[in-house]
Design an enzyme around this catalytic site. Structure first.
Site, PDB file in Angstrom:
ATOM      1  N   ASP A 216       0.860  -1.180   0.000  1.00 41.91           N
ATOM      2  CA  ASP A 216       0.000   0.000   0.000  1.00 41.91           C
ATOM      3  C   ASP A 216       0.895   1.227   0.000  1.00 41.91           C
ATOM      4  OD1 ASP A 216      -2.238   1.875   0.607  1.00 41.91           O
ATOM      5  OD2 ASP A 216      -3.354   0.042   1.000  1.00 41.91           O
ATOM      6  N   HIS A 239       2.217   2.101  -3.129  1.00 39.88           N
ATOM      7  CA  HIS A 239       1.290   3.047  -3.747  1.00 39.88           C
ATOM      8  C   HIS A 239       1.780   4.487  -3.640  1.00 39.88           C
ATOM      9  CE1 HIS A 239      -2.321   0.043  -3.266  1.00 39.88           C
ATOM     10  NE2 HIS A 239      -1.324  -0.430  -4.005  1.00 39.88           N
TER      11      HIS A 239
END
Length: 390
Positions: A216, A239
């Site tokens: 993430d 991310h």
């Protein structure tokens, strides 16, 4: 002679007292019953060492020697009487059964402590079983963040390695003056919600010299974050560095005075991202600076997305109320993994304002990349590739 003997006795007593204080200030978890075999539950031993350190009028060090120590969910609570250092030379391991961390939402929680340092060591949360549970749709616990600072002032996390957290690896929440430095965070690129470092409701946080490979956000920045400085971060996979998502709730604090500099993104899904829900809110983003950044095959090197609406629930046919202004992108260079390297998808009801681009050089497959702008105002200077759409 008597007076000389008395002086010698006083000196010896003072020396003995000093040695006692000094030895009492270093607390080896082994002395409290911890086992370094990785199988024996050492949770209570760590908590006893903490209680002793917290009550010490002298600055105390909790020492964790080399070895593997099985720890279940634990709360290390203050306030404490003096400075505490947790020096970890070994590895703390979570239970093999992911239910072993329960439904508390945390693994190691430090709360209401001032002048706290956590130095060195490895945290192995063994998150793979939990991730598999979530992807299978079975009944699962809520998941645990590996190490959390809640209401910690003047804190340090340095030299720590965090592996395979169930959820976020490092959380800094409602803190003041916390340094996260020289940490290494590792989780597979498809591990869900394993943010590397999450900062929320905190002021004066510094993140530096860290390598983050996760599933993430490398760094996620939540509501109420102010005066955040980030430098020398290697991000990817992951991310990217994300402000947001913001605006999930109507009454929500904003994010301001954030700087990221001298960092590298490699193969990440995003680079520099600001993300907000498409719904009304009082949240805002102001005075942000991204500078001296290298992108290596990053899918969205620069992106503002104000239309975040996962699964089209709770936000269709609405627009973001997050006000975004005074965001500077300076000296951003490298390669995009997609044709559109710069995306500014701002809110029609609250357009982005004061966006500044200076010396942007991003290419796609050795060709010019593209840019996309919606509802945005700003300026561009220097060499701008892709061509600015401001």
């Amino acid at each position: 002679m008597a007076s000389s003997l008395r002086a010698s006795c006083i000196f010896l007593l003072s020396l003995t007292a000093l040695l006692t204080i000094t030895s009492a200030a270093t607390l080896n978890v082994i002395s409290f019953g911890a086992k370094s075999d990785g199988r024996t539950d050492s949770t209570q031993s760590f908590l006893k060492a903490w209680a002793s350190a917290c009550s010490s009028v002298q600055a105390a060090t909790i020492f964790v020697p080399r070895g593997r120590y099985l720890i279940k969910a634990a709360v290390f609570r203050g306030p404490c009487k003096n400075r505490i250092t947790v020096q970890i030379d070994g590895t703390l391991v979570a239970p093999d059964d992911y239910w072993g961390l329960g439904n508390s939402g945390y693994w190691l929680l430090f709360i209401q402590v001032n002048r706290l340092s956590v130095i060195g060591g490895t945290l192995d949360a063994k998150g793979a079983g939990f991730w598999a549970c979530r992807t299978s749709g079975r009944n699962c616990p809520v998941g645990a963040r590996s190490i959390t600072f809640n209401w910690v002032n003047d804190g340090v996390i340095s030299g720590l390695t965090s592996i395979n957290s169930q959820l976020m690896h490092v959380v800094v929440n409602s803190c003041k003056n916390v340094k996260v430095q020289n940490v290494r965070i590792v989780a597979p690129d498809l591990s869900p919600n394993t943010d590397g470092i999450h900062v929320r409701g905190s002021t004066g946080v510094t993140i530096s010299g860290s390598s983050i490979q996760t599933g993430d956000d490398c760094v996620s920045i939540g509501p109420g974050t102010r005066n955040l400085w980030m430098e020398k971060i290697n991000c990817g996979p992951g991310h990217g560095v994300s402000i947001g998502s913001l605006g999930r709730d109507f009454n929500e604090d904003g994010v301001q005075n954030v700087t990221l500099t001298n960092s590298v993104f490699s193969g990440s899904d995003n680079g520099l991202r600001i993300k907000s829900w498409a719904r009304p809110t009082t949240a805002f983003v102001s005075n942000i600076k991204f500078q001296n950044i290298i992108m290596k095959n990053v899918e969205n090197p620069i992106i503002i997305d104000q239309n975040y609406c996962p699964d089209n629930r709770g936000c269709p046919r609405q627009t973001s109320g997050v006000k975004i202004d005074q965001v500077i992108y300076q000296n951003i260079q490298g390669t995009s993994a997609t044709p559109v390297a710069v995306i500014f998808d701002c809110s029609p009801s609250n357009p982005c304002r004061g966006i500044k681009l200076r010396d942007i050089k991003l290419t796609y497959l050795n060709r010019k990349a593209q840019s996309l702008c919606k509802n945005i105002g700003g300026t561009a200077a220097g060499v701008i590739t892709p061509e600015s759409c401001l």
